[in-house]
Structures are given as structure tokens and as C-alpha cells.
Design a protein around this motif. Structure first.
Motif, short mmCIF file in Angstrom:
data_model
loop_
_atom_site.label_atom_id
_atom_site.label_comp_id
_atom_site.label_asym_id
_atom_site.label_seq_id
_atom_site.Cartn_x
_atom_site.Cartn_y
_atom_site.Cartn_z
N TRP A 143 -3.44 5.01 -7.16
CA TRP A 143 -3.44 5.20 -5.61
C TRP A 143 -3.84 4.20 -4.93
O TRP A 143 -4.71 3.32 -5.02
CB TRP A 143 -4.71 6.45 -5.65
CG TRP A 143 -4.13 7.58 -6.00
CD1 TRP A 143 -4.23 8.26 -7.29
CD2 TRP A 143 -3.19 8.49 -4.94
NE1 TRP A 143 -3.29 9.48 -7.30
CE2 TRP A 143 -2.84 9.72 -6.06
CE3 TRP A 143 -2.96 8.75 -3.84
CZ2 TRP A 143 -2.02 10.96 -5.86
CZ3 TRP A 143 -1.94 9.82 -3.48
CH2 TRP A 143 -1.63 10.91 -4.26
N ALA A 144 -3.25 4.00 -3.33
CA ALA A 144 -3.90 3.25 -2.54
C ALA A 144 -5.16 3.69 -2.10
O ALA A 144 -5.41 4.60 -1.92
CB ALA A 144 -2.86 3.06 -1.21
N TYR A 164 0.00 6.61 -1.67
CA TYR A 164 -0.61 6.67 -0.39
C TYR A 164 -0.70 7.90 0.48
O TYR A 164 0.46 8.48 0.63
CB TYR A 164 -0.05 5.49 0.42
CG TYR A 164 -0.73 5.15 1.89
CD1 TYR A 164 -1.83 4.40 2.13
CD2 TYR A 164 -0.05 5.77 2.93
CE1 TYR A 164 -2.34 4.50 3.17
CE2 TYR A 164 -0.57 5.53 4.17
CZ TYR A 164 -1.75 4.97 4.49
OH TYR A 164 -2.41 4.97 5.55
N ALA A 169 0.78 -1.30 -0.01
CA ALA A 169 -0.13 0.01 -0.09
C ALA A 169 0.68 1.25 -0.10
O ALA A 169 0.46 2.29 -0.33
CB ALA A 169 -1.05 0.06 1.17
N THR A 170 1.94 1.17 0.48
CA THR A 170 2.80 2.39 0.75
C THR A 170 3.96 2.49 -0.33
O THR A 170 4.66 3.69 -0.71
CB THR A 170 3.47 2.79 2.07
OG1 THR A 170 4.21 1.49 2.44
CG2 THR A 170 2.22 2.68 3.01
#
Length: 176
Positions: free
Chosen positions: A174-175, A154, A148-149
């Protein structure tokens, strides 16, 4: 938007729908209250190696670094029936056995080219196992902190909602 809705949207963006047991696993639920397959350290290590072929380390960490194998073991144990677990781990054992037959050594000991070849063969020879492995790996990776990062953009504290924002060339998705 809650986490469940976000995961469903990611699944649709990836071109499919997450299975009910996998969705329960992402949500941290336990829906299998019956027997489970006991997973050995060797099986978990093998899962990590296969997952790392599916999402290898590039300019971002891969599935192994994200601990996708731990996600896979937990979701299989907590959310899939024992019969489904048996099929999955039989498929994993078959991949290792096929590696020994073809190259004279287990999957873990193979070089990267041989591992890729075995996974490609597995997509044809044991498609149900590979599709489940891929689904679990991708979901485990992109719901991990690393996925996710590092692999997705994020924002821990998002700003105002903008429904349509063009991406710059080379920008990550984008997360959620």
C-alpha cells in the motif's frame, strides 16, 4: 499521519533511513542556500537513463516515466551542499566515461544489456555515487504520482483504520 511520518515509515520498510537532505527534499524544503551545480540537459537525460535501469518499466511505468530525474536534480540543487553535488555529478560523468571506454559509446547510446552491465560495475567501482543515485531514484519514484498510484496500492480517501490486513497473493504493497 502526516507526509513526513509516512515517508519515514516507507524508508524503514525499504530497509534504511533517508538522509537528512533527502528528507528535506521530499518535504519540499530548501536547505542549500549556497552555490549549486548547473545541470545540463545532457546530464538530466543521463540521469533519466540511469534511473530507468534502477526502476525499469515493467507492467508499471519506470523511473523515467515518473520523472525521477527532475526530482533528483531538484533535491540535489536545493538540499545538498555544492561539494556533495560535485561528487554526485562527477560520479555520473564517470559512469558515462566508463561506458565510452568499455563500449565505445556513451551510456545513453548503449543497449539495455550494456546499460545493466555498466550499472552493475558502477555498484562496485563507485559505490558512493550508486548508493546516492539509488536512494534518490527510489524516493523520487515512490513519491511521484506514478509510483504511488501505479506501483503501489492507493486509496485517495482511505476508509477506517485496520492495523493488520493480510495481503492477497500478488497484491501490491500500500502507498502511504
Amino acid at each position: 499521519m502526516n507526509r513526513r511520518e509516512a515517508v519515514q515509515r516507507v524508508a524503514l520498510l525499504m530497509g534504511g533511513v533517508l538522509s537528512a537532505p533527502l528528507m528535506a527534499g521530499v518535504m519540499g524544503q530548501i536547505i542549500n542556500t549556497g552555490d549549486s551545480v548547473s545541470v545540463s540537459i545532457e546530464q538530466e537525460t543521463l540521469l533519466a537513463e540511469v534511473a530507468d535501469i534502477i526502476i525499469p518499466t515493467t507492467d508499471t511505468p519506470g523511473a523515467k516515466a515518473a520523472g525521477a530525474e527532475k526530482f533528483i536534480v531538484r533535491v540535489m540543487r536545493d538540499c545538498y551542499k555544492k561539494e556533495d553535488q560535485d561528487k554526485f555529478y562527477t560520479g555520473l560523468a564517470k559512469l558515462d566515461a566508463d561506458s565510452k571506454t568499455k563500449f565505445g559509446k556513451g551510456f545513453i547510446e548503449l543497449d539495455i544489456v550494456q546499460k545493466n552491465e555498466m550499472v552493475k560495475l558502477n555498484t562496485v567501482n563507485d559505490k558512493p555515487f550508486f548508493m546516492r543515485m539509488k536512494e534518490l531514484t527510489v524516493t523520487g519514484y515512490f513519491t511521484s504520482e506514478i509510483g504511488a498510484t501505479k506501483a503501489l496500492e492507493y486509496l485517495p480517501i482511505p476508509g477506517k483504520f485496520q492495523g493488520c490486513v493480510p495481503l492477497k497473493p500478488g497484491q501490491k504493497a500500500w502507498a502511504l
